[in-house]
Write an enzyme that holds these catalytic residues in place. Structure first.
Site, PDB file in Angstrom:
ATOM      1  N   HIS A  12      -7.194  -5.954  -1.125  1.00 48.34           N
ATOM      2  CA  HIS A  12      -6.034  -5.088  -0.973  1.00 48.34           C
ATOM      3  C   HIS A  12      -4.881  -5.805  -0.281  1.00 48.34           C
ATOM      4  O   HIS A  12      -5.040  -6.420   0.765  1.00 48.34           O
ATOM      5  CB  HIS A  12      -6.434  -3.856  -0.164  1.00 48.34           C
ATOM      6  N   ASP A  23      -8.891  -5.479  -5.729  1.00 42.74           N
ATOM      7  CA  ASP A  23      -8.467  -4.423  -4.813  1.00 42.74           C
ATOM      8  C   ASP A  23      -9.221  -3.152  -5.180  1.00 42.74           C
ATOM      9  O   ASP A  23      -8.941  -2.521  -6.194  1.00 42.74           O
ATOM     10  CB  ASP A  23      -6.953  -4.207  -4.931  1.00 42.74           C
ATOM     11  N   SER A  58       0.846  -1.191   0.000  1.00 45.28           N
ATOM     12  CA  SER A  58       0.000   0.000   0.000  1.00 45.28           C
ATOM     13  C   SER A  58       0.884   1.244   0.000  1.00 45.28           C
ATOM     14  O   SER A  58       1.719   1.397  -0.885  1.00 45.28           O
ATOM     15  CB  SER A  58      -0.965  -0.046   1.180  1.00 45.28           C
TER      16      SER A  58
END
Length: 707
Positions: A374, A343, A227
């Site tokens: 994710h 995601d 991320s």
């Protein structure tokens, strides 16, 4: 799966015995073993756990501050980044090792995620929203003695050092958080420079006692993270810093515009309704309290609130400066990119757009994709091979592996499957047409001429439910078109696009599009469609019709006037099993992603000028959308028998089904051109021989279809 370590006699390589190999390959030669003979060991091209390295009681841990080349907090001094190091004890005896490095703005804590601190998304489109309230300040933690322990237990036992750093304006690092600003790229560059002896490190944030890494670090660095932490390896790589040899970004955010906007439309990341870049500033601002007011005024107020533009959603210089695609030319590091096709936080276009650019410029790349949500790192053996090859220089052949690895679990057990590339090189577009009936379920097919007429939907606005519910409920709030039940699997690979001719009853409107799998297997009611990998949403996209000509300039709609809008959906690679239908849904407000105006805006769609381009492995001939099948023994066109056998194609479709001689054509020439194109596709695919081409085209020419 072929990526399994298989120890075998003679496959252990104590690196001391491979020194000459390292020199011959042109790698900077480190000290490959400590005086007691302990050094890294490789099996089948992977670094192995060495008992002496795995003994954590012998690890050396350091805390320091690295001086950067910028002063982002306005105090007149170059900012210093808080860094920690964990390395094998043997590095104090002369052993030099490469580094696995992760940096983050999250390590020192984050702000409240209560929705009261987000933007209120219930607003009319094009209007300036009311001000947002910031969450309480993050408590500063000056007593922290380390940055993080992530990755340590994985890599130190295998003969790597692990380094962490707080991002600017977070934790014990100086500077301002900028959420994609240049200091986020230059900060890890400074740490890599320090590992190579090119920048200075100090034992305290404001002292002058220096600390060096050159006695234990080879200078070769690999970065990774997920991320935001996966964004920063790419940010560092765009600087072209020497020594950054490899990166493994996992679900990286490669453009903050693409994170908070879509094709001119204000859009939230999935699960974070109302978040925008200025909230993310607040979320990570955990740095020194005496500089926070300056950072708020200069960055959050002076840049973000001034230029983020929640009224129009247009692209501008502020967003362009936070788009790493513009700087990807500086990337030299071999890149193993990881992402998930479901995601909906950092949507998959973030990684695909960078991969395409890296491939085009010749940077070594490989992709790992899975079907979950994710995050999700590649398997350890894949990451190990990557870092072993590029940080230790072991010739394990990873650069010759397939370019794409995709987890296939749509039709059976999970299996990591290799492909020559992503998108699948065997995929080509199938143009699919819409037939009337969208308020219930119209037809979606590639084996028909476009439908005619205009169909309408009414925006549910702030009363909208999620996309999965819309797709399974007869409603005037959406238009839905679906294929017949598939008689064979359909493998989608790439980016689908929807082109619509549409009008709206107001100057501004949300436009949302989704591909759905029917019957739906998602949760009922208004439960989120973004939090599960088993959702029936195949892919989706959003656009502002006002930005139909330009991302940087909005053109208000003239109520009732039709315009053409193309909506790219999110990249995907998914197998839709036989027995399902593929549905195309057009709607306006997406309850989980867009602003939510008052309900009632009417959108009209002209079916004759609306289509879906779906990338299908095998192309049009692999799309089984025949509700009924033409099973005649030979290819017959408009009553003219060509004498060519009527070959079966995907599912229960045949050659005859693709010729469309029962459809209405504007003239005979248009029909014959169509037959020529389809027959060429069939010859290329090996369905027909070159000799069979002539009789079919002749039959089409002699027919009266279109006359």
């Amino acid at each position: 799966m072929r990526r399994k370590v298989r120890p075998r006699a003679g496959s252990l390589v104590a690196v001391a015995a491979a020194a000459a190999l390292g020199i011959s390959m042109g790698f900077a030669q480190p000290a490959l073993a400590s005086p007691d003979g302990v050094g890294p060991v490789f099996v089948d091209g992977q670094a192995q756990v060495v008992p002496e390295f795995a003994n954590s009681s012998g690890w050396i841990r350091q805390q320091l501050w690295v001086e950067t080349e910028f002063d982002s907090d306005g105090d007149g001094k170059l900012d210093r980044m808080h860094v920690d190091v964990t390395r094998p004890g043997q590095t104090a005896q002369g052993l030099k090792v490469p580094v696995v490095y992760e940096t983050s703005p999250y390590y020192a804590g984050t702000a409240s995620t209560q929705s009261q601190y987000f933007w209120n998304v219930r607003q009319e489109l094009g209007e300036q929203p009311p001000d947002r309230i910031s969450p309480p300040a993050i408590v500063h933690r000056p007593d922290r003695t380390s940055v993080s322990t992530s990755e340590v237990s994985t890599w130190v036992p295998r003969g790597f050092a692990v380094v962490h750093s707080d991002s600017p304006g977070s934790g014990l690092s100086q500077g301002c958080p900028t959420v994609g600003g240049s200091n986020e790229s230059l900060a890890p560059k400074a740490v890599i420079d320090w590992l190579n002896g090119r920048s200075k490190g100090y034992t305290s944030v404001d002292g002058d006692q220096e600390v060096s890494a050159t006695s234990w670090a080879t200078g070769k660095v690999g970065m990774t993270g997920t991320s935001y932490n996966g964004t920063l390896p790419l940010a560092a790589a765009t600087t072209g810093v020497d020594g950054l040899e490899a990166i493994i970004p996992i679900a990286p955010n490669t453009s903050y515009y693409h994170y908070y906007r879509s094709n001119g439309l204000v859009r939230n990341p999935g699960g974070w309704l109302g978040e925008d870049i200025d909230y993310l500033f607040d979320y990570i601002s955990s740095g020194y309290p005496d500089r926070r007011a300056y950072c708020i005024e200069k960055v959050r107020v002076g840049e973000m609130n001034r230029y983020q533009d929640r009224a129009t959603g247009d692209y501008n210089d502020f967003w362009a400066s936070r788009d790493y695609l513009h700087a990807v030319g500086g990337v030299k590091a071999a890149t193993l990119m990881a992402h998930a096709f479901n995601d909906w936080n950092v949507v998959p276009e973030h990684s695909v757009r960078i991969l395409e650019a890296l491939k085009a410029q010749g940077t070594p790349v490989q992709a790992y994709y899975h079907q979950g949500g994710h995050g999700g790192a590649p398997p350890l053996d894949m990451r190990n091979r990557w870092f072993t090859r590029y940080l230790y220089g072991v010739q394990n052949g990873v650069e010759n592996d397939p370019r794409a690895w995709i987890v296939r679990n749509e039709t059976g057990p999970s299996q990591l499957t290799p492909y020559a590339d992503y998108p699948n090189p065997a995929a080509s577009p199938v143009t699919m047409m819409l037939k009337p009936g969208g308020n219930t379920t119209g037809e979606l097919t590639s084996l028909a001429r476009p439908g005619t007429g205009v169909e309408s939907l009414v925006d549910a606005g702030n009363t909208a439910c999620n996309a999965g519910t819309l797709a399974t409920t007869v409603s005037d709030q959406r238009l839905l078109y679906a294929t017949p039940e598939l008689t064979a699997p359909v493998h989608i690979s790439g980016t689908a696009t929807v082109t619509l001719r549409m009008s709206a009853s107001k100057p501004a409107a949300n436009l949302s599009v989704a591909l759905v799998r029917l019957p739906s297997t998602g949760a009922s009611g208004c439960t989120s469609s973004t939090q599960s990998s088993t959702t029936s949403i195949i892919t989706r996209g959003w656009a502002d019709p006002q930005n139909r000509h330009s991302l940087t300039r909005s053109e208000p709609l003239v109520p009732g006037e039709f315009v053409d809008v193309t909506v790219p959906l999110q990249p995907d690679d998914q197998v839709i099993p036989a027995g399902y239908r593929i549905g195309l849904m057009v709607f306006s407000t997406d309850h989980e992603f867009t602003l939510q105006p008052a309900p009632g805006t009417v959108l009209n769609v002209d079916l004759a000028a609306t289509s879906l381009r779906l990338p299908v492995v095998g192309g049009p001939l692999a799309m089984p959308v025949c509700a009924t099948t033409d099973t005649r023994a030979t290819v017959v066109i408009g009553g003219i028998d060509s004498g060519v056998p009527n070959q079966p194609l995907a599912g229960n479709c045949t050659v005859n089904d693709h010729l469309l001689d029962g459809e209405r054509w504007s003239d005979h020439g248009e029909f014959v051109t169509h037959v020529n194109k389809v027959v060429d596709q069939m010859v290329t695919a090996g369905v027909l021989t070159a000799e069979q081409r002539g009789p079919i085209v002749s039959a089409a020419a002699r027919s009266r279809v279109g006359k």
